[in-house]
Scaffold this active site. Structure first.
Site, PDB file in Angstrom:
ATOM      1  N   GLN A  21       7.020 -37.026 -10.004  1.00  0.00           N
ATOM      2  CA  GLN A  21       6.117 -36.143  -9.276  1.00  0.00           C
ATOM      3  C   GLN A  21       6.783 -35.612  -7.999  1.00  0.00           C
ATOM      4  O   GLN A  21       7.289 -36.372  -7.185  1.00  0.00           O
ATOM      5  CB  GLN A  21       4.852 -36.931  -8.902  1.00  0.00           C
ATOM      6  CG  GLN A  21       3.929 -36.260  -7.910  1.00  0.00           C
ATOM      7  CD  GLN A  21       2.780 -35.530  -8.583  1.00  0.00           C
ATOM      8  OE1 GLN A  21       2.741 -35.375  -9.792  1.00  0.00           O
ATOM      9  NE2 GLN A  21       1.839 -35.065  -7.795  1.00  0.00           N
ATOM     10  N   ARG A  71      12.026 -35.962  -1.374  1.00  0.00           N
ATOM     11  CA  ARG A  71      11.136 -36.598  -0.386  1.00  0.00           C
ATOM     12  C   ARG A  71      11.291 -38.114  -0.318  1.00  0.00           C
ATOM     13  O   ARG A  71      10.690 -38.753   0.548  1.00  0.00           O
ATOM     14  CB  ARG A  71       9.676 -36.228  -0.673  1.00  0.00           C
ATOM     15  CG  ARG A  71       9.159 -36.795  -1.980  1.00  0.00           C
ATOM     16  CD  ARG A  71       7.760 -36.306  -2.316  1.00  0.00           C
ATOM     17  NE  ARG A  71       7.280 -37.001  -3.509  1.00  0.00           N
ATOM     18  CZ  ARG A  71       6.029 -37.369  -3.718  1.00  0.00           C
ATOM     19  NH1 ARG A  71       5.118 -37.100  -2.805  1.00  0.00           N
ATOM     20  NH2 ARG A  71       5.672 -37.988  -4.823  1.00  0.00           N
ATOM     21  N   HIS A 107       5.006 -29.467   1.561  1.00  0.00           N
ATOM     22  CA  HIS A 107       3.703 -30.073   1.247  1.00  0.00           C
ATOM     23  C   HIS A 107       2.968 -30.443   2.551  1.00  0.00           C
ATOM     24  O   HIS A 107       2.721 -31.609   2.839  1.00  0.00           O
ATOM     25  CB  HIS A 107       3.955 -31.317   0.396  1.00  0.00           C
ATOM     26  CG  HIS A 107       2.784 -31.840  -0.364  1.00  0.00           C
ATOM     27  ND1 HIS A 107       1.530 -31.949   0.171  1.00  0.00           N
ATOM     28  CD2 HIS A 107       2.687 -32.303  -1.637  1.00  0.00           C
ATOM     29  CE1 HIS A 107       0.716 -32.479  -0.733  1.00  0.00           C
ATOM     30  NE2 HIS A 107       1.399 -32.692  -1.840  1.00  0.00           N
ATOM     31  N   ASP A 125      -7.574 -28.514  -5.861  1.00  0.00           N
ATOM     32  CA  ASP A 125      -6.136 -28.547  -6.124  1.00  0.00           C
ATOM     33  C   ASP A 125      -5.778 -27.241  -6.835  1.00  0.00           C
ATOM     34  O   ASP A 125      -5.840 -27.138  -8.050  1.00  0.00           O
ATOM     35  CB  ASP A 125      -5.773 -29.759  -6.988  1.00  0.00           C
ATOM     36  CG  ASP A 125      -4.265 -29.954  -7.112  1.00  0.00           C
ATOM     37  OD1 ASP A 125      -3.512 -29.082  -6.642  1.00  0.00           O
ATOM     38  OD2 ASP A 125      -3.847 -30.976  -7.693  1.00  0.00           O
ATOM     39  N   GLU A 166       0.160 -25.437   1.384  1.00  0.00           N
ATOM     40  CA  GLU A 166       1.592 -25.598   1.152  1.00  0.00           C
ATOM     41  C   GLU A 166       2.254 -24.274   0.781  1.00  0.00           C
ATOM     42  O   GLU A 166       1.862 -23.643  -0.192  1.00  0.00           O
ATOM     43  CB  GLU A 166       1.807 -26.610   0.026  1.00  0.00           C
ATOM     44  CG  GLU A 166       0.972 -27.884   0.197  1.00  0.00           C
ATOM     45  CD  GLU A 166       0.959 -28.744  -1.048  1.00  0.00           C
ATOM     46  OE1 GLU A 166       1.951 -28.729  -1.790  1.00  0.00           O
ATOM     47  OE2 GLU A 166      -0.050 -29.435  -1.286  1.00  0.00           O
TER      48      GLU A 166
END
Length: 321
Positions: A91, A96, A174, A219, A278
């Site tokens: 994901q 990150r 994000h 979302d 984002e």
């Protein structure tokens, strides 16, 4: 990085290297007027952005886990080389939850660095990374704290493959904004646009409202979005302005109560005080041939909101400079 020649006259250290949670390396950027930003080398991630009054503008979960391989919940995680599940990787890709390095000799950036404080980071793939994503790249990130406390992130991603192969990726900043109460927040600038509803198998819809408000889980990936989006926080009389370049899409996300309770690194009620908007490139992936470079930028500012007929007046923000 900025010069420290003026430090004898000015006690503010513009760029400070220090340790953060669990002894992780972090960099603190400070502006003479009092604004600041914190960047962890783990994830190349901004975890704090404060205005000149010391008020925190980003959301960071009280349960955030600052330990590899878990991504830090909050701030501005970088999704690369994959957004969400748009591909075969984990994901949001691996950038990150990798350790970035300070870039001591970055190539010249076209951004105006006058009266700004900045740090340059770099990420290159490890052998393990290349097993799961068989490409060579250089990802350079500049985090800039500008005059007036604006926060800018500029990413430069270069294909350094020697086998002649191009690669494609999706990308997002994000960003988790700190808000007073999610039910009092509106997002302006995305009305009438098409979006993919990630809660409905990415089915495509057209936004009907005159602004986006929140009363349940959201979302959505908005497509072909303008370069400027406003996030209006009625209670704090504050408007966040997100400006972006070469990032055509915009994701809007809030997990709401059930999903918040299901996340170990997220407080049960913290969804009320955060909103992710984002800047992203998702619908059409970016393809780079060897030697080619892509650059994507976002700039965040927080401005006082004015009341007009009982509503915050977004037009001043969206039509302003």
């Amino acid at each position: 990085m900025t010069s420290s020649a003026s430090e004898s006259r000015n006690p503010i250290v513009p760029v400070e290297f220090t340790k953060g949670v669990n002894g992780l390396d972090k960099v603190i950027l400070r502006d003479v007027r009092g604004s600041s930003a914190e960047v962890y080398l783990y994830g190349g991630q901004v975890t704090s952005w404060k205005n000149e009054h010391g008020e925190e503008l980003l959301f960071l979960s009280s349960k955030a886990i600052f330990k590899s391989p878990k991504a830090i919940r909050g701030g501005i995680p970088i999704c690369f080389p994959q957004f969400a599940t748009h591909g075969s990787l984990e994901q949001h890709g691996f950038a990150r939850n990798r350790f970035w390095s300070v870039d001591p000799d970055p190539p010249p950036f076209p951004t105006n660095s006058f009266n700004t404080t900045y740090i340059d980071l770099i990420l290159k793939p490890s052998e393990e990374d290349q097993k799961i994503w068989p490409h060579s790249f250089e990802f350079r990130l500049r985090v800039t704290l500008g005059r007036g406390g604006d926060l800018m992130l500029t990413s430069r991603i270069r294909n350094t493959n020697t086998d002649g192969k191009p690669f494609s990726f999706t990308f997002a900043y994000h960003t988790y904004f700190s808000v007073s109460d999610i039910s009092e927040v509106r997002v302006e600038g995305l009305e009438t646009l098409d979006y993919l509803d990630n809660l409905q198998n990415k089915e495509r819809f057209t936004e009907q409202g005159d602004a986006i408000t929140f009363e349940s889980e959201v979302d959505k990936t908005y497509l072909s979005t303008p370069s400027k989006i406003a996030i209006l926080d009625h209670e704090r009389k504050r408007t966040f302005v997100l400006r972006k370049d070469r990032l055509p899409d915009a994701v809007v996300w809030n997990p709401w109560d059930k999903k918040a309770k299901a996340m170990a690194d997220f407080g049960d009620d913290e969804y009320k005080h955060m909103l992710c908007v984002e800047a992203a490139a998702i619908e059409k992936s970016i393809t780079l041939k060897p030697g080619e470079e892509w650059r994507g930028r976002q700039e965040l500012s927080a401005v006082p909101s004015s009341y007009c007929s009982g509503q915050l007046d977004p037009q001043k923000v969206l039509q302003g400079s």
